[in-house]
Design an enzyme around this catalytic site. Sequence first.
Site, short mmCIF file in Angstrom:
data_model
loop_
_atom_site.label_atom_id
_atom_site.label_comp_id
_atom_site.label_asym_id
_atom_site.label_seq_id
_atom_site.Cartn_x
_atom_site.Cartn_y
_atom_site.Cartn_z
N GLU A 178 -8.58 -33.05 -6.40
CA GLU A 178 -7.42 -32.21 -6.78
C GLU A 178 -7.51 -30.79 -7.22
O GLU A 178 -6.65 -30.17 -7.28
CB GLU A 178 -6.74 -33.03 -7.89
CG GLU A 178 -6.20 -34.54 -7.14
CD GLU A 178 -7.41 -35.57 -6.97
OE1 GLU A 178 -7.15 -36.72 -6.66
OE2 GLU A 178 -8.63 -35.14 -7.48
N ARG A 237 -5.36 -34.13 -12.94
CA ARG A 237 -6.61 -33.67 -12.89
C ARG A 237 -6.88 -32.39 -12.64
O ARG A 237 -7.96 -31.57 -12.82
CB ARG A 237 -7.38 -34.44 -11.63
CG ARG A 237 -7.31 -35.98 -11.81
CD ARG A 237 -8.24 -36.79 -10.66
NE ARG A 237 -9.48 -37.06 -11.19
CZ ARG A 237 -10.40 -37.61 -10.47
NH1 ARG A 237 -10.13 -38.26 -9.44
NH2 ARG A 237 -11.63 -37.42 -10.97
N LYS A 251 -15.51 -51.01 6.07
CA LYS A 251 -14.08 -51.37 5.65
C LYS A 251 -13.37 -52.21 6.33
O LYS A 251 -13.11 -51.84 7.56
CB LYS A 251 -13.38 -49.93 5.42
CG LYS A 251 -12.19 -49.87 4.30
CD LYS A 251 -11.91 -48.66 4.10
CE LYS A 251 -10.66 -48.78 3.00
NZ LYS A 251 -10.18 -47.29 2.82
#
Length: 628
Positions: free
Chosen positions: A369, A397, A285
């Site tokens: 979540e 969610r 990344k």
Amino acid sequence: MRPTTSGPLLPSIKSPDDVKKLTDEQRVELAGEVRETLINCLSVTGGHLGPNLGVVELSIALHTVFSTPTDKFVFDVAHQGYVHKMLTGRADKIDTIRTYKGLNGFLLRSESEHDAYGAGHAGTCLSAALGMAAARDLTGGDSHVVAVAGDAAFTCGPTLEALNNIAETTKKFIVVLNDNEWSIDKNVGAIARYFNALQTHSTYSSVRTSAADFVEKLLGKAARKIAHKVEEGAKNLIFPNVLFEKFGLRYFGPIDGHNLPLLVKTFEHLKTLNEPVVLHIITEKGRGYQPALDNPGKFHGLGAYKIEDGSTDTVSSPTCSDIFGRTVTNLAIDDPGIVAITAAMPGGTKLDTFKRELPDRYYDVGIAEEHAALFAAGMATEGVRPFLAIYSTFMQRAYDMIIHDIALQNLPVRLCMDRGGLSGDDGPTHHGLFDIGYLRHVPNIIHMQPANEAEFVAMLNWMAKYDDGPTAIRYPRGVITGVSVDEKVSPIILGKGELVQEGNDVALIGLGSFFEMAVRTKELLEAKGYSVALVNPRFIKPLDTELLERVARNCKVICTFEDHVLMHGFGAACIEHLHDAGIPTPVERIGWPDEFIEHGKPDTLQALHHLTPEAALDKILSRLKTDN
């Protein structure tokens, strides 16, 4: 025909067909140009720099081997789709990304035929891509469907649900596991540890040893021996091989996700197979830009920065997120019963402060979540005081858990919704414009929004002491007014708003971050000679009905202000109550329309959709004339 130009390659890429014409060497050169362009453009617009730098070679390889839009690429979250955009005819617009009328920061079906599926939340790509594959099979098609998911997505429930269904649904399906150890912040949990154990520096021998040790640790020596017997070679000792093959997917990897020729050859082989497969690639990344490598969390997504060192402008006033992290940590220092929970967002919610100072009472559950809400509910049953910090858009969610597990059982979970309101440049997938509507009709829930930073701290203090049921607080991205948190505010009393100013002609009720818009509207009305009442409601639920009825009986018109959609919003709650109370005072409302709001700077979007003091003035004056 291969391009013969000795100049830059990127300007010549008008479609994926141009990528296919390049030589291996030219594709490597193109990767360098793409990285340079991303670093330069995003230094001005901001965006998801780190994730996109990590998928440059992957994106080029995919477009070399497959042919969109016939073949379908589904990127999980789709925040790493900038390179895909550049390779599909949008390179000349990449400098407009995340700006009003410019390219969206995520993939959009309406933006390009090459964007097979729009997204913005994690964990969606496997299910959506599988649906595409099933539809292809049903209609007799032969296209390829490739789902690209980061390792963090495998902590999501929908991803695991899709994995359970792939082998039963299709025989032609490719999953790319893009493994970089990060989501927004460092990945957490058992699945992340599985994948991280495979990271290799130079040779497969180190992977072989560590993975074999890992299998033995989890499953015993017998499992290690069986793995040896099945087939010699490092990849057959790797735990995800066991994991994915239990789901009926053939596993390949891990391979270097920055080796373009290897990626191309691998995809050419995978597209010949008639079975669902997983390709595990190891990527970095932020590759190609040292500041992003040094600080992956910051460069996951950020605003403008200086190219030379990656530095960003500092904000003079602490943001709501900063205040939240500091305040909840202070509360927890004084109260050993307080815990903090987040879903892979310690940096975004600023709970990294809590993590640093009180690590034993900090819980990051990964991008999960639903689990976070259930986990908080379980803790609350045992007398613990959980603060659950999740962006408003992601709290959606956990909706079933909020109703079924928290509210129904009247558990004192504290729902803290960052980015409540417009989220600006991130666009419709990230705007927090629906939480009032999805919470205010749920029994037992108390819902608040502060009008300034000092009131925010006071509300958090009040929530910490309230144990009679669930509470929720929404607060905006950035600052509210920038006032000191030490400024005195009147005490927070359950269900009571604040009458800031008396008036007899018009009553303005400004919720939270839009209270200042109500103040400016008051000034415009007063300049025209009107007597104006000004209300800071504080509580969305329960409404201060006594105060609402008082100003409604005293004034000719009410106008409400909210950073939320008007449908089922705060203003709608006021209208409902006045109707039930038989009070005919008309209510004008300032808020967002019944549509998904595009991306752009908040001031631009507010003006476009008539969320301004001037627009409020026009509505109020028109109503006053009608009633006279």
